[in-house]
Motif scaffolding. Structure first.
Motif, PDB file in Angstrom:
ATOM      1  N   ALA A   1       2.318   5.048  -9.795  1.00  0.00           N
ATOM      2  CA  ALA A   1       1.828   4.212  -8.709  1.00  0.00           C
ATOM      3  C   ALA A   1       1.214   5.073  -7.616  1.00  0.00           C
ATOM      4  O   ALA A   1       1.560   6.242  -7.457  1.00  0.00           O
ATOM      5  CB  ALA A   1       2.969   3.371  -8.136  1.00  0.00           C
ATOM      6  N   LEU A   2       0.316   4.457  -6.878  1.00  0.00           N
ATOM      7  CA  LEU A   2      -0.230   5.053  -5.662  1.00  0.00           C
ATOM      8  C   LEU A   2       0.186   4.126  -4.538  1.00  0.00           C
ATOM      9  O   LEU A   2      -0.289   2.999  -4.449  1.00  0.00           O
ATOM     10  CB  LEU A   2      -1.754   5.171  -5.741  1.00  0.00           C
ATOM     11  N   VAL A   3       1.142   4.572  -3.720  1.00  0.00           N
ATOM     12  CA  VAL A   3       1.690   3.734  -2.654  1.00  0.00           C
ATOM     13  C   VAL A   3       1.453   4.429  -1.321  1.00  0.00           C
ATOM     14  O   VAL A   3       1.950   5.533  -1.101  1.00  0.00           O
ATOM     15  CB  VAL A   3       3.202   3.474  -2.862  1.00  0.00           C
TER      16      VAL A   3
ATOM     17  N   ILE B   1      -3.083  -4.415  -8.388  1.00  0.00           N
ATOM     18  CA  ILE B   1      -3.538  -4.144  -7.026  1.00  0.00           C
ATOM     19  C   ILE B   1      -2.686  -4.998  -6.096  1.00  0.00           C
ATOM     20  O   ILE B   1      -2.816  -6.214  -6.060  1.00  0.00           O
ATOM     21  CB  ILE B   1      -5.028  -4.473  -6.882  1.00  0.00           C
ATOM     22  N   ALA B   2      -1.809  -4.338  -5.339  1.00  0.00           N
ATOM     23  CA  ALA B   2      -0.821  -5.033  -4.514  1.00  0.00           C
ATOM     24  C   ALA B   2      -1.200  -4.960  -3.041  1.00  0.00           C
ATOM     25  O   ALA B   2      -0.967  -3.954  -2.395  1.00  0.00           O
ATOM     26  CB  ALA B   2       0.550  -4.416  -4.728  1.00  0.00           C
TER      27      ALA B   2
ATOM     28  N   SER C   1       4.386  -3.917  -2.431  1.00  0.00           N
ATOM     29  CA  SER C   1       4.252  -3.298  -3.750  1.00  0.00           C
ATOM     30  C   SER C   1       5.590  -3.050  -4.434  1.00  0.00           C
ATOM     31  O   SER C   1       5.648  -2.945  -5.654  1.00  0.00           O
ATOM     32  CB  SER C   1       3.459  -1.998  -3.646  1.00  0.00           C
ATOM     33  N   SER C   2       6.685  -2.975  -3.681  1.00  0.00           N
ATOM     34  CA  SER C   2       7.979  -2.770  -4.355  1.00  0.00           C
ATOM     35  C   SER C   2       8.351  -4.005  -5.167  1.00  0.00           C
ATOM     36  O   SER C   2       8.931  -3.889  -6.249  1.00  0.00           O
ATOM     37  CB  SER C   2       9.082  -2.427  -3.355  1.00  0.00           C
TER      38      SER C   2
ATOM     39  N   GLU D   1      -3.810  -0.689  -0.408  1.00  0.00           N
ATOM     40  CA  GLU D   1      -3.557   0.749  -0.483  1.00  0.00           C
ATOM     41  C   GLU D   1      -2.451   1.060  -1.480  1.00  0.00           C
ATOM     42  O   GLU D   1      -2.036   2.197  -1.621  1.00  0.00           O
ATOM     43  CB  GLU D   1      -3.225   1.324   0.887  1.00  0.00           C
ATOM     44  N   ASP D   2      -1.983   0.026  -2.191  1.00  0.00           N
ATOM     45  CA  ASP D   2      -0.917   0.192  -3.177  1.00  0.00           C
ATOM     46  C   ASP D   2      -1.404  -0.254  -4.553  1.00  0.00           C
ATOM     47  O   ASP D   2      -1.901  -1.382  -4.703  1.00  0.00           O
ATOM     48  CB  ASP D   2       0.316  -0.610  -2.786  1.00  0.00           C
TER      49      ASP D   2
END
Length: 187
Positions: A115-117, A88-89, A93-94, A27-28
């Motif tokens: 980013a999309l987090v 794609i994490a 994601s940080s 989702e990140d």
């Protein structure tokens, strides 16, 4: 009058399906502009990201936009401008953002777009601020340290009570023993 084809080519639907499959594991996502990077630099970046179990893909913007729409994720069109690669994490994601910004400092050709987090779209500035936050493991260790402090203090306090009792009894014994030997010498 131009005729517009209603049928989407099978290769395009297959490519969008593959992107949906890749995007579905996380989702990140962190979007970058890779223009100007050499093959060797991209390979090194992918190697650094692979160590964190991150997939770094060069994507077609329209396919990615459609894949995100079909997955009911927020609109990321603002990040899908120009040549785009996405990290794609699936986990932290940080840390991935830190890797990307560190790499961008060393190699200015790489530019982080956003980013999309967890369903929230960040621009470049917000993504950079996010990269400076402690990672998941750091936060867990900080939390454990905070949680462990009171327990450690309680254990030390409980251990101190018997120790004080033993020291007091020993001091009394020493005092009585010292006092008895003094009175025996006087006689």
């Amino acid at each position: 009058m131009a005729i517009v084809a209603k049928k989407i080519q099978e290769s395009k639907t297959k490519a969008i399906g593959q992107l949906k499959e890749s995007f579905g594991v996380s989702e990140d996502f962190i979007f970058t502009d890779y223009r100007g990077l050499t093959v060797e630099q991209i390979t090194n970046l992918r190697k650094n990201l692979r160590a964190k179990e991150v997939e770094y893909k060069v994507i077609k913007n329209n396919y990615a936009r459609l894949a995100f729409e079909q997955l009911s994720l927020p609109d990321v069109s603002s990040c899908l401008v120009g040549p785009t690669a996405v990290a794609i994490a699936p986990k932290d994601s940080s840390e991935v953002a830190k890797i990307l910004f560190d790499f961008a400092r060393e190699t200015p050709a790489l530019k982080v777009k956003g980013a999309l987090v967890a369903g929230t779209l960040y621009d470049k500035v917000q993504t950079e601020a996010y990269s400076k936050l402690p990672g998941r493991l750091e936060l867990i260790s900080m939390l454990m340290s905070v949680m462990n402090g009171p327990a450690r203090n309680l254990a030390a306090a409980l251990n101190d009570v018997p120790s004080r009792l033993v020291r007091t009894i020993k001091a009394i014994a020493d005092q009585k023993g010292g006092g008895a030997s003094d009175s025996g010498n006087a006689a």
